[in-house]
Every structure is written in structure tokens, then in C-alpha cells.
Design a protein around this motif. Structure first.
Motif, PDB file in Angstrom:
ATOM      1  N   VAL A  83       0.831  -1.208   0.000  1.00 19.10           N
ATOM      2  CA  VAL A  83       0.000   0.000   0.000  1.00 19.10           C
ATOM      3  C   VAL A  83       0.866   1.259   0.000  1.00 19.10           C
ATOM      4  N   SER A  84       1.982   1.235   0.732  1.00 13.22           N
ATOM      5  CA  SER A  84       2.842   2.418   0.842  1.00 13.22           C
ATOM      6  C   SER A  84       3.448   2.836  -0.486  1.00 13.22           C
ATOM      7  N   THR A  85       3.506   1.904  -1.440  1.00 13.87           N
ATOM      8  CA  THR A  85       4.054   2.247  -2.762  1.00 13.87           C
ATOM      9  C   THR A  85       2.997   2.844  -3.682  1.00 13.87           C
ATOM     10  N   LYS A  86       1.728   2.828  -3.238  1.00 14.87           N
ATOM     11  CA  LYS A  86       0.642   3.277  -4.099  1.00 14.87           C
ATOM     12  C   LYS A  86      -0.095   4.499  -3.562  1.00 14.87           C
ATOM     13  N   VAL A  87       0.280   4.999  -2.396  1.00 16.50           N
ATOM     14  CA  VAL A  87      -0.354   6.182  -1.823  1.00 16.50           C
ATOM     15  C   VAL A  87       0.699   7.259  -1.609  1.00 16.50           C
TER      16      VAL A  87
ATOM     17  N   MET B 225      -2.925   4.835   6.954  1.00 17.00           N
ATOM     18  CA  MET B 225      -3.559   4.506   8.228  1.00 17.00           C
ATOM     19  C   MET B 225      -5.037   4.168   8.043  1.00 17.00           C
ATOM     20  N   ASN B 226      -5.677   4.814   7.059  1.00 17.90           N
ATOM     21  CA  ASN B 226      -7.073   4.471   6.760  1.00 17.90           C
ATOM     22  C   ASN B 226      -7.185   3.032   6.272  1.00 17.90           C
ATOM     23  N   LYS B 227      -6.222   2.621   5.454  1.00 18.25           N
ATOM     24  CA  LYS B 227      -6.209   1.236   4.952  1.00 18.25           C
ATOM     25  C   LYS B 227      -6.012   0.246   6.100  1.00 18.25           C
ATOM     26  N   LEU B 228      -5.111   0.594   7.019  1.00 18.19           N
ATOM     27  CA  LEU B 228      -4.871  -0.272   8.173  1.00 18.19           C
ATOM     28  C   LEU B 228      -6.112  -0.360   9.051  1.00 18.19           C
ATOM     29  N   SER B 229      -6.781   0.774   9.255  1.00 23.05           N
ATOM     30  CA  SER B 229      -8.002   0.795  10.060  1.00 23.05           C
ATOM     31  C   SER B 229      -9.081  -0.083   9.425  1.00 23.05           C
TER      32      SER B 229
ATOM     33  N   LEU C  43      -8.581  -2.642   7.518  1.00 21.17           N
ATOM     34  CA  LEU C  43      -8.162  -4.036   7.665  1.00 21.17           C
ATOM     35  C   LEU C  43      -8.496  -4.553   9.069  1.00 21.17           C
ATOM     36  N   VAL C  44      -8.265  -3.712  10.076  1.00 18.65           N
ATOM     37  CA  VAL C  44      -8.578  -4.095  11.453  1.00 18.65           C
ATOM     38  C   VAL C  44     -10.080  -4.357  11.605  1.00 18.65           C
ATOM     39  N   LYS C  45     -10.899  -3.496  11.018  1.00 17.91           N
ATOM     40  CA  LYS C  45     -12.359  -3.679  11.098  1.00 17.91           C
ATOM     41  C   LYS C  45     -12.794  -4.962  10.398  1.00 17.91           C
ATOM     42  N   PHE C  46     -12.147  -5.256   9.263  1.00 15.16           N
ATOM     43  CA  PHE C  46     -12.467  -6.478   8.531  1.00 15.16           C
ATOM     44  C   PHE C  46     -12.143  -7.710   9.374  1.00 15.16           C
ATOM     45  N   TYR C  47     -10.973  -7.695  10.012  1.00 12.09           N
ATOM     46  CA  TYR C  47     -10.587  -8.821  10.875  1.00 12.09           C
ATOM     47  C   TYR C  47     -11.561  -8.978  12.049  1.00 12.09           C
ATOM     48  N   ASN C  48     -11.987  -7.828  12.613  1.00 10.37           N
ATOM     49  CA  ASN C  48     -12.935  -7.872  13.734  1.00 10.37           C
ATOM     50  C   ASN C  48     -14.255  -8.515  13.312  1.00 10.37           C
ATOM     51  N   LEU C  49     -14.712  -8.205  12.097  1.00 12.65           N
ATOM     52  CA  LEU C  49     -15.948  -8.802  11.593  1.00 12.65           C
ATOM     53  C   LEU C  49     -15.816 -10.317  11.451  1.00 12.65           C
ATOM     54  N   CYS C  50     -14.587 -10.754  11.217  1.00 10.52           N
ATOM     55  CA  CYS C  50     -14.323 -12.195  11.074  1.00 10.52           C
ATOM     56  C   CYS C  50     -13.906 -12.837  12.394  1.00 10.52           C
ATOM     57  N   ASP C  51     -14.080 -12.077  13.486  1.00 12.68           N
ATOM     58  CA  ASP C  51     -13.756 -12.577  14.830  1.00 12.68           C
ATOM     59  C   ASP C  51     -12.273 -12.864  15.029  1.00 12.68           C
ATOM     60  N   PHE C  52     -11.432 -12.102  14.332  1.00 13.79           N
ATOM     61  CA  PHE C  52      -9.990 -12.172  14.554  1.00 13.79           C
ATOM     62  C   PHE C  52      -9.548 -10.893  15.250  1.00 13.79           C
ATOM     63  N   VAL C  53      -8.472 -10.992  16.016  1.00 14.28           N
ATOM     64  CA  VAL C  53      -7.922  -9.819  16.697  1.00 14.28           C
ATOM     65  C   VAL C  53      -6.540  -9.526  16.133  1.00 14.28           C
ATOM     66  N   LEU C  54      -6.355  -8.298  15.677  1.00  9.21           N
ATOM     67  CA  LEU C  54      -5.072  -7.898  15.114  1.00  9.21           C
ATOM     68  C   LEU C  54      -4.390  -6.925  16.064  1.00  9.21           C
ATOM     69  N   ASP C  55      -3.169  -7.232  16.456  1.00 17.84           N
ATOM     70  CA  ASP C  55      -2.399  -6.361  17.339  1.00 17.84           C
ATOM     71  C   ASP C  55      -1.631  -5.355  16.490  1.00 17.84           C
TER      72      ASP C  55
ATOM     73  N   LEU D 231       6.918  -0.464  13.808  1.00 15.08           N
ATOM     74  CA  LEU D 231       8.116   0.087  13.183  1.00 15.08           C
ATOM     75  C   LEU D 231       7.875   0.409  11.709  1.00 15.08           C
ATOM     76  N   LEU D 232       7.118  -0.448  11.032  1.00 15.06           N
ATOM     77  CA  LEU D 232       6.840  -0.207   9.618  1.00 15.06           C
ATOM     78  C   LEU D 232       5.982   1.048   9.438  1.00 15.06           C
ATOM     79  N   VAL D 233       4.987   1.226  10.287  1.00 12.73           N
ATOM     80  CA  VAL D 233       4.127   2.411  10.205  1.00 12.73           C
ATOM     81  C   VAL D 233       4.950   3.685  10.428  1.00 12.73           C
ATOM     82  N   LYS D 234       5.863   3.643  11.399  1.00 10.11           N
ATOM     83  CA  LYS D 234       6.710   4.806  11.657  1.00 10.11           C
ATOM     84  C   LYS D 234       7.629   5.099  10.481  1.00 10.11           C
ATOM     85  N   ALA D 235       8.167   4.044   9.860  1.00  9.64           N
ATOM     86  CA  ALA D 235       9.032   4.230   8.698  1.00  9.64           C
ATOM     87  C   ALA D 235       8.261   4.826   7.525  1.00  9.64           C
TER      88      ALA D 235
END
Length: 283
Positions: free
Chosen positions: A13-17, A24-28, A30-42, A50-54
Motif C-alpha cells: 500500500v505504501s508504494t501506491k499512496v 492509516m485508513n487502509k490499516l483501520s 483491515l482491522v475492522k475487517f478482521y474484527n468482523l471475522c472474529d480475529f484480533v489484530l495487534d 516500526l513499519l508504520v513509523k518508517a
């Protein structure tokens, strides 16, 4: 939802935005999608963190904000406007409405007549005249996508002012009437067909007039009008709460739209000097 999998996703994603906020919107999402599937993403896992900061550091270098359109530009463009060409008139009125209502391009104009949506783009019926203003109704914006919510943006009618966008729009609908209020706000009928001002035509005409003003057209875009609007409100002393509401911002990101000049940057120290002088007297 393994950290390395998410890290790979963010890398692509970082190469296309061009903005960290978009990443961060894309990450958010993704987190919501995982939550809908009953998965928890840390999202605070060291690899992701570290990747987000970079990416934030890298994308902050890539992003180049466009120069703001200033009130003087509006006045000068009006003086050289080709009023014999309907598209040029549509462009100028659209620019004034975008500036004084601080609108996004996505609300102002469609990409084509086929892509026009009366839900997303301004129609003639979205403009409601009241005694001292015109009130624009926005059923959809980038930050307001629920059909049950509606945003309204009033533009004051100030007769005799150097620029009166309300009167300019009133003249437009008088000279270019349309058979239905559900048609695009910035369009006209010609030869039995509807001609609409598109986003690309708007940008091209904006750069055309800026070039005639001997300004580098590549330094500006349609976003320059919205940025100029925010800057003008700030310099006019509009309270930040009202500024944020008028522009439809759901966060404090509006602060980066404001272009500060030398006089703005002098204000804090001059206020400090005035405060000290009031306390102890000036020599």
C-alpha cells in the motif's frame, strides 16, 4: 492476521499512496475487517509499529502540498474571465462556491456526466436561498457517508462586496436555467443536450487562468481552492471550531491545510511583546 502478513500488505500500500493518513485508513479498514471475522489484530506489534513509523517518515517527504488559492487570485481571475464561454462562467462560479463553502472536489463536480450522482455531487436543488445567504445541502461527503446524516453549509449574501458568490450563483441560474433541480449544479442546456463541467475541465481552466497570471500551474490543483479557503478563514479570525465545521473535517487534519506566511508567524512573538508591555509598560 499475522503481523508479517499485515506488514507485507502495508508495504504494498505504501508504494501506491502519497499520504500517511491514507495508509492509516487502509490499516483501520483491515482491522475492522478482521474484527468482523472474529480475529484480533495487534496493530502495536513491533513489526507493524516500526513499519508504520518508517512509512510516516517516508511519505512525509513524498507529499507536496499544493499552493493555496488566495482571495486576490479570485479577483484577478474574475477581471480576465471569458464570460462569453459558458464553460468559463461555470468554472468561475464553481471556484467561488468551492472557496467560500470550503468544498471538496468530490462534492463539487462529477468526473463526467455519466458518473454524475445526485447523492454525491451538487445539484441545482441543493442550493436554498434565504434572506441573507444561500444554504448548500450535502447529503454525502468524504467524512459523512450515512444517508441519514446531512451537512449544510451556508454562504453569506453580502451585497456590494468585492466578491459576492451568492449573487454570482444567482446570475448563473438565471442565465442558464435547467428543467429539473436534480441536474448538476454547474451545467447548462445546449442544443437539447446537457453540458456539465467536469472535474478535469475545472482543473484545466484553473491552471489556464493561473498561467495567465504568470503563476506556475503545476503548483496548483483543485485542492488549492479548499486549502486557500481554510487559510482565508484562519486569517479572517474564524474560530477553529467553526472553521473545522464549515469545512466538514472530522479530525484536526484541517490544520495542515492552513498556509502560514511571515505575518502569521510573527503573530505569537508580537502578542507576547504586547502582553509584556501591558504588564510592565513599554519604554
Amino acid at each position: 492476521p499475522q503481523p508479517l502478513t499485515v506488514a507485507r500488505f502495508l508495504t504494498v500500500v505504501s508504494t501506491k499512496v502519497t499520504a500517511h493518513g491514507t495508509l492509516m485508513n487502509k490499516l483501520s479498514a483491515l482491522v475492522k475487517f478482521y474484527n468482523l471475522c472474529d480475529f484480533v489484530l495487534d496493530v502495536h506489534h513491533p513489526i507493524i509499529d516500526l513499519l508504520v513509523k518508517a512509512c510516516k517518515k517516508d511519505l512525509s517527504v513524498i507529499a507536496r502540498p499544493k499552493a493555496p488559492i488566495e482571495p486576490g487570485h479570485l479577483v484577478l481571475i474574475e477581471s480576465m474571465l471569458d464570460k462569453s464561454d459558458p464553460k468559463h462562467r461555470l468554472f468561475y462560479v464553481a471556484m467561488l462556491i468551492q472557496f467560500f463553502a470550503c468544498l471538496r472536489k468530490s462534492n463539487l463536480l462529477p468526473t463526467s456526466l455519466r458518473a454524475f450522482s445526485s447523492f454525491k455531487h451538487l445539484t441545482r436543488g441543493d442550493f436554498h436561498f434565504v434572506p441573507d445567504a444561500v444554504v448548500i445541502t450535502l447529503p454525502w461527503t468524504k467524512t459523512l457517508q450515512n444517508k441519514s446524516d446531512i451537512m449544510t453549509v451556508p454562504i453569506a449574501d453580502v451585497p456590494g462586496s468585492v466578491i459576492n458568490p451568492v449573487q454570482v450563483y444567482r446570475d448563473l441560474i438565471r442565465d442558464f436555467p435547467l428543467p429539473s433541480p436534480k441536474l448538476p449544479a454547474f451545467s447548462y442546456a445546449a442544443g437539447g443536450k446537457l453540458v456539465v463541467l467536469t472535474q478535469q475541465e475545472y482543473i484545466n481552466l484553473l491552471k489556464h487562468y493561473l498561467q495567465r497570471l504568470n503563476l506556475p500551474p503545476e503548483a496548483f490543483s483543485s485542492h488549492s481552492v479548499r486549502r486557500g479557503s481554510a487559510t482565508c478563514m484562519f486569517r479572517s479570525g474564524v474560530p477553529q471550531k467553526l472553521l473545522k465545521a464549515h469545512g466538514g473535517w472530522s479530525s484536526s487534519c484541517y490544520e495542515r491545510y492552513i498556509a502560514l506566511d511571515h505575518a502569521d508567524k510573527l503573530l505569537p512573538s508580537s502578542k507576547m511583546v504586547s502582553f509584556i508591555n501591558n504588564l510592565y509598560g513599554s519604554q
